[in-house]
Design a protein around this motif. Structure first.
Motif, PDB file in Angstrom:
ATOM      1  N   PRO A   1     -12.162  -2.718  -4.249  1.00  0.00           N
ATOM      2  CA  PRO A   1     -12.014  -1.445  -5.831  1.00  0.00           C
ATOM      3  C   PRO A   1     -10.487  -0.756  -5.543  1.00  0.00           C
ATOM      4  CG  PRO A   1     -14.453  -0.972  -4.645  1.00  0.00           C
ATOM      5  CD  PRO A   1     -13.406  -1.509  -3.845  1.00  0.00           C
ATOM      6  N   ILE A   2      -9.517  -1.096  -6.589  1.00  0.00           N
ATOM      7  CA  ILE A   2      -8.751  -0.492  -6.776  1.00  0.00           C
ATOM      8  C   ILE A   2      -8.128   0.399  -7.763  1.00  0.00           C
ATOM      9  CG2 ILE A   2      -7.504  -2.143  -5.217  1.00  0.00           C
ATOM     10  CD1 ILE A   2      -5.935  -3.681  -8.182  1.00  0.00           C
ATOM     11  N   ARG A   3      -7.412   1.128  -8.411  1.00  0.00           N
ATOM     12  CA  ARG A   3      -6.770   1.611  -9.272  1.00  0.00           C
ATOM     13  C   ARG A   3      -5.503   1.605  -9.770  1.00  0.00           C
ATOM     14  NH1 ARG A   3      -7.447   8.689  -9.211  1.00  0.00           N
ATOM     15  NH2 ARG A   3      -9.609   7.802  -9.614  1.00  0.00           N
ATOM     16  N   LEU A   4      -5.623   1.424 -10.884  1.00  0.00           N
ATOM     17  CA  LEU A   4      -3.859   0.852 -11.733  1.00  0.00           C
ATOM     18  C   LEU A   4      -3.758   2.510 -12.687  1.00  0.00           C
ATOM     19  CD1 LEU A   4      -4.833  -2.934 -13.132  1.00  0.00           C
ATOM     20  CD2 LEU A   4      -3.449  -2.442 -10.713  1.00  0.00           C
ATOM     21  N   SER A   5      -2.408   2.662 -11.923  1.00  0.00           N
ATOM     22  CA  SER A   5      -2.226   3.688 -12.661  1.00  0.00           C
ATOM     23  C   SER A   5      -0.827   3.743 -13.795  1.00  0.00           C
ATOM     24  CB  SER A   5      -1.218   5.155 -11.588  1.00  0.00           C
ATOM     25  OG  SER A   5      -2.853   5.207 -10.239  1.00  0.00           O
TER      26      SER A   5
ATOM     27  N   LEU B   1       1.046  -3.449 -16.235  1.00  0.00           N
ATOM     28  CA  LEU B   1       1.608  -3.588 -15.232  1.00  0.00           C
ATOM     29  C   LEU B   1       1.612  -2.260 -14.338  1.00  0.00           C
ATOM     30  CD1 LEU B   1       5.108  -4.246 -17.550  1.00  0.00           C
ATOM     31  CD2 LEU B   1       3.810  -6.167 -15.638  1.00  0.00           C
ATOM     32  N   GLY B   2       0.620  -1.889 -14.507  1.00  0.00           N
ATOM     33  CA  GLY B   2      -0.058  -0.324 -13.888  1.00  0.00           C
ATOM     34  C   GLY B   2      -0.256  -0.896 -12.861  1.00  0.00           C
ATOM     35  N   THR B   3       0.723   0.174 -11.488  1.00  0.00           N
ATOM     36  CA  THR B   3       0.842   0.060 -10.487  1.00  0.00           C
ATOM     37  C   THR B   3      -0.138   0.383 -10.287  1.00  0.00           C
ATOM     38  OG1 THR B   3       3.001   1.706 -10.777  1.00  0.00           O
ATOM     39  CG2 THR B   3       2.071   1.981  -8.728  1.00  0.00           C
ATOM     40  N   ARG B   4      -0.398  -0.686  -8.967  1.00  0.00           N
ATOM     41  CA  ARG B   4      -1.955  -1.170  -7.878  1.00  0.00           C
ATOM     42  C   ARG B   4      -1.615  -0.017  -6.496  1.00  0.00           C
ATOM     43  NH1 ARG B   4      -3.908  -6.507  -8.076  1.00  0.00           N
ATOM     44  NH2 ARG B   4      -4.893  -5.982  -6.111  1.00  0.00           N
ATOM     45  N   SER B   5      -3.272   0.480  -6.482  1.00  0.00           N
ATOM     46  CA  SER B   5      -3.281   2.390  -5.500  1.00  0.00           C
ATOM     47  C   SER B   5      -3.083   0.918  -3.990  1.00  0.00           C
ATOM     48  CB  SER B   5      -4.689   2.647  -5.803  1.00  0.00           C
ATOM     49  OG  SER B   5      -5.853   1.430  -5.638  1.00  0.00           O
ATOM     50  N   ASP B   6      -3.041  -0.123  -3.738  1.00  0.00           N
ATOM     51  CA  ASP B   6      -3.486  -1.219  -2.351  1.00  0.00           C
ATOM     52  C   ASP B   6      -1.555  -1.464  -2.253  1.00  0.00           C
ATOM     53  OD1 ASP B   6      -3.488  -2.442  -4.721  1.00  0.00           O
ATOM     54  OD2 ASP B   6      -4.408  -4.520  -3.803  1.00  0.00           O
ATOM     55  N   THR B   7      -1.295  -1.710  -3.098  1.00  0.00           N
ATOM     56  CA  THR B   7       0.558  -2.208  -2.644  1.00  0.00           C
ATOM     57  C   THR B   7       1.292  -0.948  -3.453  1.00  0.00           C
ATOM     58  OG1 THR B   7       0.041  -3.038  -5.046  1.00  0.00           O
ATOM     59  CG2 THR B   7      -0.938  -4.236  -3.515  1.00  0.00           C
ATOM     60  N   ARG B   8       1.091  -0.145  -4.201  1.00  0.00           N
ATOM     61  CA  ARG B   8       1.952   0.982  -4.648  1.00  0.00           C
ATOM     62  C   ARG B   8       3.129   0.086  -5.301  1.00  0.00           C
ATOM     63  NH1 ARG B   8      -1.563   5.100  -4.116  1.00  0.00           N
ATOM     64  NH2 ARG B   8      -1.976   5.563  -1.816  1.00  0.00           N
ATOM     65  N   ARG B   9       3.101  -0.915  -5.791  1.00  0.00           N
ATOM     66  CA  ARG B   9       3.255  -2.022  -6.611  1.00  0.00           C
ATOM     67  C   ARG B   9       3.167  -2.644  -8.074  1.00  0.00           C
ATOM     68  NH1 ARG B   9       6.755  -6.289  -2.222  1.00  0.00           N
ATOM     69  NH2 ARG B   9       8.280  -4.999  -0.943  1.00  0.00           N
TER      70      ARG B   9
END
Length: 304
Positions: A235-239, A137-145
């Protein structure tokens, strides 16, 4: 991308009677919710399993923090066709989590000599049924969701006329717009499969998620285990809630969804020309699902 969701398919080429509780197949859908002001997260697990006698075998936490169940409901969706005793039940569970770190659940919780087995098939009798879902459920850097797993639908039992080649297109979709691919799991060291390999006379196109029956004179139940994966298009980041993060690249290992259904190939019927059919799931409260093959040069599939 991150969650690994189960997809088990049973292609029934014949009826396999038995007295024990046997699985015909199952699916799992994961729907994350926004985080709450108090720092908690919620996710809905909606799993469907088809058994012989409306048996419910719940999930159990495989690893990570699976949270606590806020509420859970179970209902009967569909039942009986092809002269088989089968019952499709859906269980919806709302979980509350203290963070959005990855976790995994598995099915079934119970597995004994009488419970938690596939229906009899050419690979053996009493083979354990396995299905798991890795949820990220990490927050995606591209959608902020929150990251969302791919969605797939499939009938629990599919009947295929013996020696009648045809292709089934699985309905697959990713709500985040990621690229979706399917594969047949091969590693028995994980809980994503137990048969772990392709079924004779069936082949999978991983890019289109289409399953092809080449046709033969063999008949019987054919369990098919599939994993549905999604890949980011960039490429994206999950936070995560603990301050950590992970980077995801296109074509990297994705969260996976396994599902199961049964394709039944009757013991009689002449060879016919191949067709291509789109598989659809029933969304009505309690429909009677029946897939009938017309043995004609251009067979039609009637779904009702």
């Amino acid at each position: 991308m991150a969650p690994l969701l189960p997809l088990l398919l049973l292609l029934a080429v014949m009826n396999a009677p038995g007295w024990a509780q046997r699985f015909y197949g199952g699916t799992l859908t994961v729907s994350p919710k926004w985080g709450s002001p108090n720092g908690t997260y919620q996710v809905e697990l909606r799993n469907r399993h088809t058994t012989q006698y409306c048996y419910v075998n719940p999930w159990v936490c495989l690893y990570g923090n699976c949270g606590s169940t806020l509420r859970s409901t179970t209902g009967k969706i569909a039942w009986e066709s092809y002269g088989l005793n089968w019952c499709l039940k859906e269980t919806s569970s709302s979980l509350q989590l203290t963070g959005n770190l990855p976790f995994a659940v598995r099915f079934p919780r119970y597995s004994t000599s009488s419970y938690g087995k596939w229906v009899s098939n050419p690979r053996g009798h009493g083979i354990p049924y396995r299905m798991m879902a890795h949820v990220d459920l990490g927050t995606r850097s591209d959608t902020r969701r929150p990251n969302r797993p791919p969605v797939s639908t499939m009938l629990p039992i599919v009947r295929v006329t013996r020696n009648c080649p045809r292709t089934f297109n699985l309905n697959v979709f990713d709500p985040d717009g990621d690229r979706v691919r399917c594969r047949i799991p091969t590693s028995s060291s994980t809980y994503e499969c137990n048969l772990c390999g392709p079924q004779q006379d069936f082949s999978l196109d991983e890019g289109s998620c289409s399953l092809t029956y080449s046709g033969s004179h063999r008949y019987g139940n054919r369990p098919i285990e599939l994993v549905v994966e999604d890949f980011p298009t960039e490429p994206i980041r999950l936070s995560y809630s603990d301050g950590s993060y992970t980077n995801k690249q296109p074509f990297s290992a994705a969260r996976r969804r396994r599902q199961a259904f049964v394709t039944e190939v009757p013991s009689a019927g002449p060879g016919t020309t191949g067709t291509q059919d789109q598989m659809m799931d029933q969304v009505q409260p309690a429909p009677q699902v029946q897939l009938l093959d017309q043995v004609q040069p251009a067979p039609q599939v009637q779904l009702r």
